[in-house]
Write a protein that holds these residues in place. Structure first.
Motif, PDB file in Angstrom:
ATOM      1  N   ALA A  95      58.936  31.833  61.979  1.00 29.79           N
ATOM      2  CA  ALA A  95      59.234  30.927  63.092  1.00 29.79           C
ATOM      3  C   ALA A  95      60.164  31.618  64.087  1.00 29.79           C
ATOM      4  N   ASP A  96      61.127  32.370  63.570  1.00 31.95           N
ATOM      5  CA  ASP A  96      62.068  33.071  64.450  1.00 31.95           C
ATOM      6  C   ASP A  96      61.355  34.106  65.307  1.00 31.95           C
ATOM      7  N   ALA A  97      60.435  34.842  64.673  1.00 27.59           N
ATOM      8  CA  ALA A  97      59.711  35.868  65.427  1.00 27.59           C
ATOM      9  C   ALA A  97      58.884  35.221  66.533  1.00 27.59           C
ATOM     10  N   SER A  98      58.285  34.062  66.227  1.00 25.93           N
ATOM     11  CA  SER A  98      57.487  33.355  67.231  1.00 25.93           C
ATOM     12  C   SER A  98      58.373  32.854  68.366  1.00 25.93           C
ATOM     13  N   SER A  99      59.487  32.239  68.028  1.00 29.17           N
ATOM     14  CA  SER A  99      60.323  31.638  69.083  1.00 29.17           C
ATOM     15  C   SER A  99      61.099  32.688  69.870  1.00 29.17           C
ATOM     16  N   ALA A 100      61.131  33.915  69.359  1.00 27.95           N
ATOM     17  CA  ALA A 100      61.821  34.980  70.101  1.00 27.95           C
ATOM     18  C   ALA A 100      60.991  35.491  71.269  1.00 27.95           C
ATOM     19  N   LEU A 101      59.706  35.124  71.322  1.00 24.22           N
ATOM     20  CA  LEU A 101      58.845  35.622  72.398  1.00 24.22           C
ATOM     21  C   LEU A 101      59.238  35.012  73.736  1.00 24.22           C
ATOM     22  N   ALA A 102      59.116  35.815  74.790  1.00 23.49           N
ATOM     23  CA  ALA A 102      59.501  35.355  76.123  1.00 23.49           C
ATOM     24  C   ALA A 102      58.442  34.413  76.699  1.00 23.49           C
ATOM     25  N   GLY A 103      58.875  33.564  77.656  1.00 20.24           N
ATOM     26  CA  GLY A 103      57.905  32.724  78.342  1.00 20.24           C
ATOM     27  C   GLY A 103      58.475  31.381  78.718  1.00 20.24           C
ATOM     28  N   PRO A 104      57.750  30.646  79.553  1.00 19.76           N
ATOM     29  CA  PRO A 104      58.198  29.332  80.016  1.00 19.76           C
ATOM     30  C   PRO A 104      58.158  28.298  78.880  1.00 19.76           C
ATOM     31  N   LEU A 105      58.737  27.150  79.157  1.00 18.66           N
ATOM     32  CA  LEU A 105      58.882  26.118  78.144  1.00 18.66           C
ATOM     33  C   LEU A 105      57.542  25.684  77.536  1.00 18.66           C
ATOM     34  N   GLN A 161      57.572  43.288  68.449  1.00 19.35           N
ATOM     35  CA  GLN A 161      58.535  42.872  69.472  1.00 19.35           C
ATOM     36  C   GLN A 161      58.124  43.513  70.792  1.00 19.35           C
ATOM     37  N   ARG A 162      58.362  42.811  71.850  1.00 20.92           N
ATOM     38  CA  ARG A 162      57.978  43.336  73.147  1.00 20.92           C
ATOM     39  C   ARG A 162      58.668  44.686  73.346  1.00 20.92           C
TER      40      ARG A 162
END
Lengths: 458, 275
Positions: free
Chosen positions: A8-18, A61-62
């Motif tokens: 979940a952390d790896a997913s929520s660390a991705l950049a982007g709008p709400l 990771q980006r």
């Protein structure tokens, strides 16, 4: 779901709008609550999916890297495909750059990232909702969307070319990439899109010559949605030359409106296991799709195709022609369904799958299916699995052509017959060239003792 | 390897017995075809004519049970078809095979290269493309068909014109024509027969023409006519014999129990249709 580097952390660390973060979080929850598909399910039959181990892979990771070199690689890969309306390059699913040709007006074509959109682009996920845990995983780790919009009545002479670069070096050890494209062709518009998937940072971007099986595995889950509105025409090519350390699970979904056409051409040459699910909906009267695919497996590659020609509307037509060859110990699976829905009277649907088996250790499975709920329709399916035709070989040999050359001509001819129907002039020669390189040393006669070869034989 | 009018070539068939799955179809054939000669083989259906053509060319699936076949002293029976072709043997089959995606020009270029003819610079023969274009006119094949895959979507007559074109471009020493006249209309028959006859006169082509009809032979002007019945040559004679056969049929040559059905080899297994 077993413990993996996908968290979940790896997913929520991705950049982007709400909206994108919310979308990812929802997908993550469904993924975490579910389980991976199993071979017992009909759509995964013959796939070997039970041996799939998600813990071999991890999110990327980006990367903190300059876009210049990747753009350069993208341009070089796109160059043989001919002139273009725009070029998009992605790196492990993130958009590196978009280059539009000055000759194409901004009000005709828009090619963008969605990271600065305040809302989700219209239609995202509509044609290709997550069908299974892999779909949810894709949505949970989606980096960006290549969003192509062709304006109403716009007529583009050249295709948009999207080069998706997949790189294992970005991750420590294994990697995963989730390229996404959303194409919307407005009413009465004409356009083309070519997507090319290639490995970088690997010894061989053609995916073949010296497959390094010790390379860390890479999971690639691309999803493409193609919406063709009424009276519109789209040409689409999907060219996959990933290296053999890649496991690819692709989804292509299309929806074709009234009196519209989609001409799609898929080429799968790379990947260790490469699966393409093609869903084609014909929702408007008089809509037409031509779905073509060519595949060539060598070494221990597995190419796996699942197709659905879904006719919702009257007098719709779909023609499917999937042709491939397996050499060495490669395997291919074709499983397709024609579905004619109640009300789609006058529909015509054809499904053809031909397989050349080039060595004893290679194998092809072919499973065509029909589901017809309407009278007054014309449907047919045909499928063949077999070695190089003996009569064809004898005919060429009776002209003095050696067995090695005869086989090469026949196999290349098999592919060139299909390549000639590619929707873009640059794609046919690209396919012939790629196949020709891949076949070197792979045909039965290439293994004939040199002593039996004639001295004249080039 | 290119024939010249002066060099004499000779196909010699002695006591040839052959069949399919140990059923004897050819029961002892003796023939000699030399450069510049035209031999006709006529006979009722099932007498072994096509088997003879394929056994001489080396089609897989036939068993040679005895006898010998040589071309200029080379033992053909020991060689695969492609090596027989490189020695100068050519077969125009009765049913030319379609080969998807392989262009006729491409086939000719490979075949010329294989026989060492394409690399002969300045010989005046020209490239495969030039030769094919010139021959297309002579055999009455539309030039645009040269760019098509081999035999794909061609009519029966176009296929036979294409076979004749290939023969003319490749200039073999000895050509076996298996019912070259089938599928052809009157104009087509005239065109291909004239082109083959011109080959006999131009480069000393030797011809073994299998046919049912005298019409082909009136242009080819055979030196010898053989009657094949029951896998044996039961009679040989001069050109008049073809006309006589046209009138009288084969009844006088057939004795009860003599006829052996012609046969095609069983296709190699491996083709499966999962439907």
């Amino acid at each position: 779901m077993t413990l993996t580097a996908f968290t979940a952390d790896a997913s929520s660390a991705l950049a982007g709008p709400l909206w994108l973060a919310t979308r990812r979080a929802g997908a993550w929850e469904r993924f975490a609550a579910g389980s991976l598909p199993q071979e017992a399910e009909e759509v995964w039959r013959y796939s070997g999916i039970d041996r799939f181990d998600l813990s071999s892979f991890g999110p990327v990771q980006r990367p903190d890297r300059a876009p210049g070199p990747d753009l350069e690689v993208g341009r070089a890969l796109a160059q043989p495909l001919g002139s273009r309306a725009a070029l998009v390059v992605t790196y492990n699913g993130a958009i590196v750059g978009v280059e539009s040709e000055p000759s194409v007006a901004d009000d005709q074509l828009s090619v963008t990232s969605v990271l600065s959109n305040s809302d989700a682009p219209a239609g995202l996920g509509e044609l290709a909702p997550a069908h299974d845990a892999f779909g949810e995983l894709h949505d949970a780790f989606l980096a960006d969307v290549v969003h192509v919009v062709v304006a109403k009545k716009a007529v583009l002479r050249d295709p948009v070319i999207v080069v998706h670069l997949v790189d294992r070096a970005a991750a420590s050890g294994s990697a995963a990439a989730f390229p996404r494209s959303l194409v919307h062709v407005g009413p009465s518009a004409e356009a083309g899109v070519i997507e090319l998937y290639a490995s970088v940072g690997a010894p061989d971007t053609t995916g073949a010559a010296d497959a390094d099986h010790r390379a860390p595995p890479v999971l690639v889950i691309p999803v493409t949605e193609l919406e063709v509105e009424d009276d519109a025409h789209l040409g689409y090519a999907n060219l996959q030359v990933l290296d053999q350390a890649c496991t690819e699970l692709a989804v292509q979904a299309s929806r074709v409106g009234r009196n519209s056409t989609l001409r799609s051409f898929t080429v799968s040459l790379g990947g260790g296991y490469a699966r393409v699910r093609t869903d084609s909906d014909l929702i408007g009267q008089g809509g037409h799709t031509a779905l073509l695919a060519a595949y060539l497996g060598t070494d221990k590659q597995v190419h796996d195709f699942r197709t659905l020609q879904d006719h919702h509307a009257p007098r719709t037509e779909s023609e499917l022609l999937f042709e491939g060859a397996v050499a060495d110990e490669a395997r291919s699976v074709y499983s397709g369904l024609i579905h004619i829905r109640n009300g789609a009277h006058g529909a015509r649907a054809f499904q053809t799958n031909h397989n050349l088996v080039l060595s004893e250790g290679a194998h092809a499975d072919s499973v065509p299916n029909l589901d017809i709920e309407e009278n007054d329709v014309r449907c047919s399916h045909a499928s063949t699995v077999g070695p190089i035709d003996e009569d064809q070989r004898y005919y060429l040999e009776s002209r003095g052509i050696s067995p090695a050359v005869a086989e090469r001509l026949i196999v290349l001819g098999f592919f060139s017959d299909l390549a000639n129907r590619a929707p873009f002039p640059g794609v046919g020669p690209w396919v012939e060239n790629a196949v020709s390189h891949r076949l070197a040393g792979r045909l039965p006669s290439d293994r004939v003792e040199p002593a039996t070869q004639d001295a004249n034989d080039g | 390897m290119t024939a010249t009018a002066n060099s004499a070539h000779q196909l010699v068939v002695e006591g040839l017995r052959a069949g399919v799955t140990s059923r004897e179809v050819l029961a002892g054939i003796d023939l000699e075809v030399r450069s510049g000669e035209v031999h006709a083989v006529m006979g009722p259906n099932g007498s072994g004519k096509s088997t003879l053509a394929h056994v001489l060319m080396g089609r897989p699936g036939y068993q040679v049970l005895g006898g010998s076949v040589t071309l200029d002293g080379h033992d053909l029976l020991a060689l695969p078809a492609w090596q027989r072709a490189r020695l100068g043997l050519f077969l125009a089959p009765q049913y030319p095979t379609e080969i998807p995606g392989v262009g006729l020009q491409e086939l000719l270029a490979e075949a010329l290269a294989a026989t060492g003819q394409a690399s002969v610079a300045g010989s005046g023969d020209g490239s495969a493309t030039d030769r094919a274009a010139a021959e297309a006119v002579r055999v009455g094949l539309e030039t645009k068909l040269l760019d098509r895959p081999v035999n794909m979507d061609l009519s029966g007559g176009e296929r036979k014109r294409s076979e004749t074109l290939q023969l003319a471009v490749l200039r073999p020493h000895i050509a076996i024509l298996d019912e070259l006249d089938s599928g052809l209309d009157v104009d087509g028959l005239r065109d291909v027969a004239h082109r083959v006859r011109a080959g006999v006169d131009e480069w000393g082509l030797g011809v073994l023409a299998i046919t049912h009809y005298q019409r082909l032979l009136s242009v080819l002007r055979p030196d010898v006519v053989h009657v094949l019945v029951g896998g044996r040559i039961v009679a040989s004679g001069g050109p008049d014999m073809a006309e006589e056969l046209e009138r009288t049929g084969y009844a006088q040559y057939i004795t009860p129990g003599d006829v052996v059905a012609d046969a095609r080899p069983v296709r190699r297994p491996g083709f499966t249709d999962p439907i």
